[in-house]
Design an enzyme around this catalytic site. Structure first.
Site, PDB file in Angstrom:
ATOM      1  N   SER A 187      19.575  55.631 109.444  1.00  0.00           N
ATOM      2  CA  SER A 187      19.128  56.061 108.070  1.00  0.00           C
ATOM      3  C   SER A 187      18.423  57.177 108.283  1.00  0.00           C
ATOM      4  CB  SER A 187      18.328  55.031 107.366  1.00  0.00           C
ATOM      5  OG  SER A 187      17.144  54.361 108.136  1.00  0.00           O
ATOM      6  N   HIS A 215      24.007  52.055 105.183  1.00  0.00           N
ATOM      7  CA  HIS A 215      24.352  53.464 104.928  1.00  0.00           C
ATOM      8  C   HIS A 215      25.736  53.863 105.245  1.00  0.00           C
ATOM      9  CE1 HIS A 215      20.755  55.641 103.540  1.00  0.00           C
ATOM     10  NE2 HIS A 215      20.218  54.855 104.481  1.00  0.00           N
ATOM     11  N   LYS A 246      23.095  51.609  97.329  1.00  0.00           N
ATOM     12  CA  LYS A 246      23.242  52.975  97.581  1.00  0.00           C
ATOM     13  C   LYS A 246      24.672  53.494  97.103  1.00  0.00           C
ATOM     14  CE  LYS A 246      19.935  52.778 101.347  1.00  0.00           C
ATOM     15  NZ  LYS A 246      19.605  52.046 102.475  1.00  0.00           N
TER      16      LYS A 246
END
Ligand SMILES: *Cc1c(COP(=O)(O)O)cnc(C)c1O
Length: 397
Positions: A187, A215, A246
């Site tokens: 990250s 991610h 996300k």
């Protein structure tokens, strides 16, 4: 009011301020997007994980509105007690197909999924083997377990060091289970875990592989299915964590794996057992987000074309992006004070990009972390690039 408690709090906060570690959240006055209003100022936002621009996508918004009409606003209970609505079940079935795994269990966040799943699969006869740059939610999940895990005892390997991983595997043969845990995409650095090697080693030493794809969800692999898909390792990764907060633009986290894993987590995943399920509107919005990911290649194409443009423009301008391979693009600064000054100067130029300093990253490894997304236009990124150049020239570096 216990006054000594309050003065303890104030002393702690004072320490943080003295070390430049004190955080003040900025307030968004507009929906998430590439260009936003924040603290009353219009800025290009390079610090959002809204990779595909789905957080404010018209189809996702509409699905959310429809779900409120159909389901109301709350699940009313913990999932197993009566808080699982059809829409929650549909989301899990859709995710399992998307991931090509037998089953998926959704938690209310990615952090919660790690905090629930990791301790549930470990006993005091097990060991966790971790990459040193793993995310805080993995570290907390591991700390909640009775397994061995400590760096000081030799169970943490230097970042992506596969020889070190192999030697830890050789030295831990007496444990009942060995679980290798890694971020899929790291990250703070934006690099990708060497998953093919990790999987080969795990198979050779009979270890379990647990990948946190927060991610990589929506970013890598077929339609954004993550690192297992990216490296074509279907069927060889035991536990995959994905986030729904996300790239998918809403909120939540999930564990994908075999049917027995889901069964076990329904019975032993404590945040699942003791915390209320998502509002149905969250599940419905996520199904709409998944529809877009599976059927419309445009957001992911734009994410990657923006990412390629941004990385090569920075490199051409002489910035060091630290070998990042994904939209997460750190701009290396080094000195903590300078990185924080740069963040403030970028803000004055109309660019919001957070500095990341010790202890989130190592001392002297401060950086500005930037994330281009599908929500940015070419003009947004060109504007940000000029701001970076001007700030650097002003700083005389
Ligand atoms: C953001 C993140 C999480 C937490 O996910 P949320 O859905 O935001 O709770 C977990 N792991 C990693 C690696 C992350 O980057």
């Amino acid at each position: 009011m216990n006054t000594s408690f309050e003065s303890w709090l104030n002393a702690q906060i004072g320490d943080l301020k003295a070390q430049n570690l004190y955080k003040v959240p900025k307030i968004l006055n507009s929906p998430a997007g590439g260009r936003v209003t924040m603290n009353g100022k219009e800025v290009v936002n390079l610090s959002s994980n809204n990779y595909l621009g789905l957080a404010n996508h018209p189809k996702v918004r509409q699905a959310a509105l429809d779900a409120i009409e159909r389901w109301g606003v709350g699940a009313g209970a913990v999932r197993w007690i009566g808080g699982t609505m059809e829409v929650h079940q549909e989301l899990e079935e859709r995710l399992a197909k998307f991931k090509k795994t037998e089953a998926v269990l959704v938690f209310t966040g990615g952090f919660t999924a790690n905090a629930g799943a990791i301790p549930a699969i470990l006993t005091d006869r097990d060991v966790v083997i971790s990459d040193e740059l793993n995310h805080a939610s993995i570290i907390d999940g591991v700390r909640l377990s009775p397994a061995k895990y400590k760096k000081s005892e030799g169970y943490v390997y230097p970042h992506k060091d596969m020889e070190a991983l192999e030697s830890i595997l050789k030295n831990t043969q007496s444990f009942e289970k060995r679980v290798i845990i890694t971020d899929g995409v790291f990250s703070m650095d934006g690099d990708i875990a060497p998953l093919p090697t990790i999987v080969d080693l795990a198979e050779q030493f009979n270890a379990v592989v647990y990948v946190d794809d927060a991610h990589s969800s929506g970013v890598l692999g077929k339609n954004g299915a993550g690192t297992t898909s990216h490296f074509d390792l279907y069927g060889r990764v035991d536990v995959q964590l994905g986030t729904l907060s996300k790239a998918l633009g809403v909120m939540g986290g999930y564990i994908a794996g075999c049917a027995a894993l889901k069964d076990w987590l329904i019975n032993r995943g404590r945040p699942y057992l003791f915390s209320t399920g998502h509002p149905p509107v969250v599940a419905a919005a996520l199904i709409a987000a998944l529809d877009i990911m599976e059927n419309d290649p445009e957001p992911m194409n734009r994410l990657w074309s923006n990412t390629r443009w941004w990385k090569s423009a920075l490199a051409e301008a002489g910035f060091d992006t630290m070998g990042s391979e994904t939209p997460i693009t750190p701009v290396y600064v080094g000195d903590e004070g300078k990185a924080q000054l740069m963040e403030r100067m970028l803000w004055d130029e109309g660019v919001y990009a957070l500095s990341i300093v010790f202890p989130t990253v190592g001392r002297g490894k401060a950086r500005i972390r930037t994330m281009p997304s599908a929500a940015h236009t070419e003009e947004d990124l060109a504007f940000a690039l000029e701001a970076f150049k001007r700030v650097r020239d002003k700083l005389g570096a």
